[in-house]
Design an enzyme around this catalytic site. Sequence first.
Site, PDB file in Angstrom:
ATOM      1  N   HIS A 104      21.935  26.223   6.087  1.00  0.00           N
ATOM      2  CA  HIS A 104      22.273  25.843   4.710  1.00  0.00           C
ATOM      3  C   HIS A 104      21.898  26.998   3.797  1.00  0.00           C
ATOM      4  O   HIS A 104      20.869  27.655   3.994  1.00  0.00           O
ATOM      5  CB  HIS A 104      21.487  24.583   4.319  1.00  0.00           C
ATOM      6  CG  HIS A 104      21.335  24.401   2.838  1.00  0.00           C
ATOM      7  ND1 HIS A 104      20.167  24.724   2.164  1.00  0.00           N
ATOM      8  CD2 HIS A 104      22.195  23.935   1.900  1.00  0.00           C
ATOM      9  CE1 HIS A 104      20.331  24.450   0.885  1.00  0.00           C
ATOM     10  NE2 HIS A 104      21.541  23.986   0.695  1.00  0.00           N
ATOM     11  N   VAL A 107      22.934  28.950  -3.959  1.00  0.00           N
ATOM     12  CA  VAL A 107      22.489  29.677  -5.146  1.00  0.00           C
ATOM     13  C   VAL A 107      23.146  29.005  -6.353  1.00  0.00           C
ATOM     14  O   VAL A 107      24.325  28.663  -6.317  1.00  0.00           O
ATOM     15  CB  VAL A 107      22.846  31.181  -5.101  1.00  0.00           C
ATOM     16  CG1 VAL A 107      21.887  31.933  -4.187  1.00  0.00           C
ATOM     17  CG2 VAL A 107      24.288  31.429  -4.648  1.00  0.00           C
TER      18      VAL A 107
END
Length: 298
Positions: A104, A107
């Site tokens: 995973h 941002v």
Amino acid sequence: MNTQPVQDYFTELQNRIVAQLEALDGGKFRADAWRRPQGGGGETRVIEEGGVFERAGVNFSRVLGANLPPSASATRPQLAGRGFEAMGVSLVLHPRNPYCPTVHMNVRLFVATKEGEAPVWWFGGGMDLTPYYGFEDDVRHFHATCKVALDPFGTDYHPRFKRWCDDYFFIKHRAEPRGAGGIFFDDFAEGDFDLAFALVRSVGDSFLPAYLPIVERRRDHSYGERERDFQAYRRGRYVEFNLVYDRGTLFGLQSGGRSESILMSLPPRVAWRYDWHPEAGSPEQKLYTDFLRPRDWV
């Protein structure tokens, strides 16, 4: 406040990651653009039943709203009720081969607004690795790449963000980590905007170097139904965390986001067993004893 440079970077990052994953997988991502009635939208890119990835999703979204959802203001109650802009890239990759770990990465940028006051902004993100059959070289490489991304901004960031990841990706009702960790940060507004944005770019840019060499090493490892069954069982833990604790999932659902895009993080094949425990000395037990515990990997 001009957030266009951040949006430009996030969309470029999505395109770059998708191109590299297509080259690795041999398949093509389906591109699914969507609009949100309350404001904003995004594009979901998904591969299902690819050459390497059983499911891989790489999302970009930018959503606008009049009231910051509770999941986003939980640690900043003074911002409750403000308008908001939230954007980011979020991906989850589920390889078919159980010797390739799930990964995973995210941002994101939040901006909370109120008429007559300066906008309040913060970034968040990170990446974490979830192996089923762990290899020390792989996990050390992943953590070392995360450290290299953060060290130019201060040597305290990696240990802080690693601990934050270990604490955050912890399944409380199971009393166990979700995976082998990585880095995680939220509500990040240290220094000025340009410095914080530079750190986020460094994290985003480090994802492919952190993950692709691992998949390239493990993608052709032989496996059978035993390994697939264990992978499905451990994926159940991934589902439990995402639906019970994950702030990104909760934010998406609370903000009226697109459910198909939010829940693309869930694996396509998953299983639960009642009160199951790995056999002593087995490769499955090694995951628990060697990898599902916080360690200094670098």
